[in-house]
Design a protein around this motif. Structure first.
Motif, PDB file in Angstrom:
ATOM      1  N   PHE A   1       0.823  -1.205   0.000  1.00 21.40           N
ATOM      2  CA  PHE A   1       0.000   0.000   0.000  1.00 21.40           C
ATOM      3  C   PHE A   1       0.861   1.261   0.000  1.00 21.40           C
ATOM      4  N   ALA A   2       2.163   1.120  -0.271  1.00 16.96           N
ATOM      5  CA  ALA A   2       3.101   2.235  -0.181  1.00 16.96           C
ATOM      6  C   ALA A   2       2.703   3.418  -1.058  1.00 16.96           C
ATOM      7  N   ASN A   3       2.090   3.161  -2.206  1.00 15.47           N
ATOM      8  CA  ASN A   3       1.733   4.241  -3.124  1.00 15.47           C
ATOM      9  C   ASN A   3       0.243   4.577  -3.104  1.00 15.47           C
ATOM     10  N   SER A   4      -0.448   4.104  -2.089  1.00 16.33           N
ATOM     11  CA  SER A   4      -1.883   4.358  -1.984  1.00 16.33           C
ATOM     12  C   SER A   4      -2.134   5.829  -1.685  1.00 16.33           C
ATOM     13  N   GLU A   5      -3.306   6.311  -2.064  1.00 15.12           N
ATOM     14  CA  GLU A   5      -3.707   7.678  -1.728  1.00 15.12           C
ATOM     15  C   GLU A   5      -4.391   7.734  -0.367  1.00 15.12           C
ATOM     16  N   CYS A   6      -4.622   6.575   0.245  1.00 15.14           N
ATOM     17  CA  CYS A   6      -5.303   6.496   1.538  1.00 15.14           C
ATOM     18  C   CYS A   6      -4.271   6.497   2.664  1.00 15.14           C
ATOM     19  N   THR A   7      -4.375   7.452   3.579  1.00 14.37           N
ATOM     20  CA  THR A   7      -3.412   7.524   4.680  1.00 14.37           C
ATOM     21  C   THR A   7      -3.501   6.312   5.597  1.00 14.37           C
ATOM     22  N   LEU A   8      -4.678   5.721   5.750  1.00 10.95           N
ATOM     23  CA  LEU A   8      -4.799   4.515   6.571  1.00 10.95           C
ATOM     24  C   LEU A   8      -4.033   3.361   5.926  1.00 10.95           C
ATOM     25  N   ALA A   9      -4.207   3.174   4.628  1.00  8.90           N
ATOM     26  CA  ALA A   9      -3.487   2.110   3.921  1.00  8.90           C
ATOM     27  C   ALA A   9      -1.976   2.327   4.016  1.00  8.90           C
ATOM     28  N   CYS A  10      -1.517   3.559   3.845  1.00  8.95           N
ATOM     29  CA  CYS A  10      -0.081   3.852   3.947  1.00  8.95           C
ATOM     30  C   CYS A  10       0.424   3.615   5.365  1.00  8.95           C
ATOM     31  N   SER A  11      -0.385   3.935   6.358  1.00  4.18           N
ATOM     32  CA  SER A  11      -0.006   3.684   7.753  1.00  4.18           C
ATOM     33  C   SER A  11       0.127   2.191   7.996  1.00  4.18           C
ATOM     34  N   LEU A  12      -0.793   1.406   7.464  1.00  2.00           N
ATOM     35  CA  LEU A  12      -0.734  -0.046   7.618  1.00  2.00           C
ATOM     36  C   LEU A  12       0.484  -0.632   6.900  1.00  2.00           C
ATOM     37  N   GLU A  13       0.910   0.003   5.828  1.00  2.00           N
ATOM     38  CA  GLU A  13       2.132  -0.430   5.143  1.00  2.00           C
ATOM     39  C   GLU A  13       3.328  -0.323   6.088  1.00  2.00           C
ATOM     40  N   ILE A  14       3.370   0.727   6.894  1.00  2.00           N
ATOM     41  CA  ILE A  14       4.466   0.917   7.853  1.00  2.00           C
ATOM     42  C   ILE A  14       4.302  -0.024   9.046  1.00  2.00           C
ATOM     43  N   ILE A  15       3.091  -0.112   9.578  1.00  2.00           N
ATOM     44  CA  ILE A  15       2.850  -0.974  10.732  1.00  2.00           C
ATOM     45  C   ILE A  15       3.142  -2.420  10.353  1.00  2.00           C
ATOM     46  N   GLY A  16       2.684  -2.824   9.179  1.00  2.00           N
ATOM     47  CA  GLY A  16       3.033  -4.137   8.658  1.00  2.00           C
ATOM     48  C   GLY A  16       2.249  -5.281   9.247  1.00  2.00           C
ATOM     49  N   GLU A  17       2.610  -5.702  10.446  1.00  2.00           N
ATOM     50  CA  GLU A  17       1.963  -6.853  11.048  1.00  2.00           C
ATOM     51  C   GLU A  17       1.986  -6.708  12.560  1.00  2.00           C
ATOM     52  N   TRP A  18       1.423  -7.687  13.264  1.00  2.18           N
ATOM     53  CA  TRP A  18       1.173  -7.531  14.694  1.00  2.18           C
ATOM     54  C   TRP A  18       2.428  -7.317  15.520  1.00  2.18           C
ATOM     55  N   TRP A  19       3.568  -7.862  15.089  1.00  4.21           N
ATOM     56  CA  TRP A  19       4.778  -7.680  15.896  1.00  4.21           C
ATOM     57  C   TRP A  19       5.106  -6.209  16.081  1.00  4.21           C
ATOM     58  N   THR A  20       4.821  -5.411  15.055  1.00  4.55           N
ATOM     59  CA  THR A  20       5.137  -3.983  15.145  1.00  4.55           C
ATOM     60  C   THR A  20       4.404  -3.332  16.298  1.00  4.55           C
TER      61      THR A  20
END
Length: 168
Positions: free
Chosen positions: A6-25
């Motif tokens: 989702f790195a190039n998404s226009e949605c800030t939530l999707a981009c945030s999830l790209e950084i968060i990644g998965e539960w370990w984060t």
């Protein structure tokens, strides 16, 4: 199978999830908010493998969420401290924990995570705040504007029912 980026998404939530990644984060962020800073503390507290922890810490450092600081020369050892950007994730961690506590997602087996005011000791909770007057707003009063500009009101039915009962 590779997951979608989702790195190039226009949605800030999707981009945030790209950084968060998965539960370990989020669990690493929780540990950081709880005062832990060292690799071995994270590894022991989370039961996470060294290779996964190393990847997640590097990822969080790359995205400016954690800052690595050397505390020992021989051998080189580092601590990981939350940046301002990382500390801002505390609200998301708090909201998720609050939701889990309320809905007992751990089936009453786990101890709820508690957040308290440092000065007063009073319990804290995440809330939706109207920035124009600093007042809490119920979710049924929230409208969501999607990246495509469409406005949705997820709590509309609930709000309409409350207004109908108030008008009687």
């Amino acid at each position: 199978m590779r997951r979608t980026s989702f790195a190039n998404s226009e949605c800030t939530l999707a981009c945030s999830l790209e950084i968060i990644g998965e539960w370990w984060t989020m669990l690493i962020i929780r540990e950081s908010l709880s005062g832990y800073t060292r690799f071995e503390e994270f590894r022991e507290n989370l039961g996470i493998s060294r290779n996964i922890l190393t990847r997640r810490l590097r990822h969080l450092e790359t995205h400016g969420i954690l800052e690595r600081r050397q505390y020992q020369d021989r051998p080189p050892r580092y601590e990981y401290h939350l940046t301002t950007k990382g500390k801002d994730l505390g609200t998301a961690v708090m909201a998720l924990a609050q939701w889990g506590n309320r809905w007992k997602v751990a089936n009453d087996k786990a101890t709820p995570v508690a957040f308290n005011n440092y000065v007063t000791g009073a319990p804290l909770e995440a809330r939706i705040i109207d920035t124009s007057n600093e007042e809490a707003v119920p979710f049924n009063a929230v409208v969501v504007t999607r990246p495509d500009g469409v406005v949705c009101h997820p709590g509309k039915d609930e709000m309409d029912a409350a207004q109908m009962s108030d008008s009687r």
